[in-house]
Design a protein around this motif. Sequence first.
Motif, mmCIF file in Angstrom:
data_model
loop_
_atom_site.group_PDB
_atom_site.id
_atom_site.type_symbol
_atom_site.label_atom_id
_atom_site.label_comp_id
_atom_site.label_asym_id
_atom_site.label_seq_id
_atom_site.Cartn_x
_atom_site.Cartn_y
_atom_site.Cartn_z
ATOM 1 N N THR A 1 1.096 18.546 45.589
ATOM 2 C CA THR A 1 0.365 19.587 46.312
ATOM 3 C C THR A 1 -1.056 19.701 45.792
ATOM 4 O O THR A 1 -2.014 19.801 46.569
ATOM 5 N N SER B 1 -3.101 16.767 47.036
ATOM 6 C CA SER B 1 -3.408 16.912 48.470
ATOM 7 C C SER B 1 -4.544 17.901 48.691
ATOM 8 O O SER B 1 -5.463 17.650 49.482
ATOM 9 N N LEU C 1 -0.859 23.952 50.964
ATOM 10 C CA LEU C 1 -0.668 22.859 51.915
ATOM 11 C C LEU C 1 -1.007 23.311 53.332
ATOM 12 O O LEU C 1 -1.615 22.569 54.111
ATOM 13 N N ARG D 1 1.467 16.569 54.518
ATOM 14 C CA ARG D 1 2.288 15.623 53.758
ATOM 15 C C ARG D 1 2.268 14.240 54.420
ATOM 16 O O ARG D 1 2.122 13.220 53.744
ATOM 17 N N TRP E 1 9.525 14.227 50.563
ATOM 18 C CA TRP E 1 8.661 15.350 50.197
ATOM 19 C C TRP E 1 8.715 16.384 51.312
ATOM 20 O O TRP E 1 8.179 16.166 52.382
#
Length: 422
Positions: A73, A76, A274, A291, A308
């Motif tokens: 996370t 990302s 996210l 994701r 994930w």
Amino acid sequence: MFKKLLVLVFVLASIFSCKSAKLKKGIINKIEAPFYNNQFTGLLVVNAKTTDTVFSYNASKYFTPASNTKIFTLYSALQLLPTHIPAFKYKTEGDTITILGTGNPTFLHPFFNDSTALKMAKNYKHVKLIYNNLDDEKFGPGWAWEDYDTYFSPERSSFPMYANVATISKTDSLHVIPQVLSKNVTEVFTPKRRNYNDNTFYYNKKNQDTIEVPLVIDSTLIKQLWQAIYPNKITFAKASNKPFDKVAYSNIATDSLYKRMMEVSDNFLAEQMLIMASSTLSDTLSSQSVRTHILKHQLNDLKQEPRWVDGSGLSRYNLFTPTSFVQVLTKLYNDIPQERLFNLFPVGGKTGTLKRYYKGGNKPYIYAKSGTVGNNYSLSGYLITNSGETLIFSFMNNHYRQSTVEVKHHMESVFEWLRDNY
């Protein structure tokens, strides 16, 4: 001269080989001890500078990672989010502002207390709020249903308020944030903190602690919360196909959000991070889209593609390998200055979830993210050896029946061996 050089190279290689063999034998003796017989263990250690594998054990096997998932996370968010938090998207027309949520978790959050939306809305007579632009369900796949009233399992939403929890405390009288929900709280002797399907809360009379109870997020509650702030000013609008081209940014740096998520292992921040990252890809919010995007582009070189499914690691559906974590940690190490990177991670013996473990004596030697869920504990991050080398590691333990404290102590002996002998 050439022969002497060859002899020197041979001697140095022999010394290095002996040290390497001793190091590996020491670790093997520890992780193949009877303590580990009835659990599943994986460990990968890599030299950050040379990328040489220092030790590998079940490194390509899949494990339940728990909050180690937050490392993905973090990666990302660092790839997609700007330096300051995108508070919301908006359009203006005359005396009306239309606000679209970006998943920003800091709005009126007890720790961050972002008020960007309030300041902006104050300047307009009418405020239209779009709150139905989130594709995700309120709970992640595989989350435990019985955690509905626990602080670590708030619902996900497109425009969170107050961290999506009611904060309840008592001195002389009950104190509730948001205050408008005070009438919904009853003092009673019960372990339950909230009704399952509605915002009726319970504060145990024996309890003098501050508690955080997840809210049931629906249009009725959102209207109630906004009405308490700006009476008769807020209306709701449905998401449209016309893109929002303006973004309001808060004065909160995203690094402060990352640090908080990693240090205290905040599930709410991880999930919303996210979702917020997805706002940079589309007006429709979806953590799944992030994701998919990250795995397809930035992480398409992973040796074992993970399963994930969420941002926090609450789900037991998540499956990652030690190799995958080391690969992502290596990318972070190569992309971000060490001082900034290490500042985002809990520090052994010093901060966050590692404050009581992995102490380094005069100076810290572990900067890592832990992950804990029933009978599973993992730790992945960076280890500084006494010789000044940086090692990148992922140490994963699944399906043990001993106490997690015992598991940590056994892991610590491996880390100390690496620190002292590499």
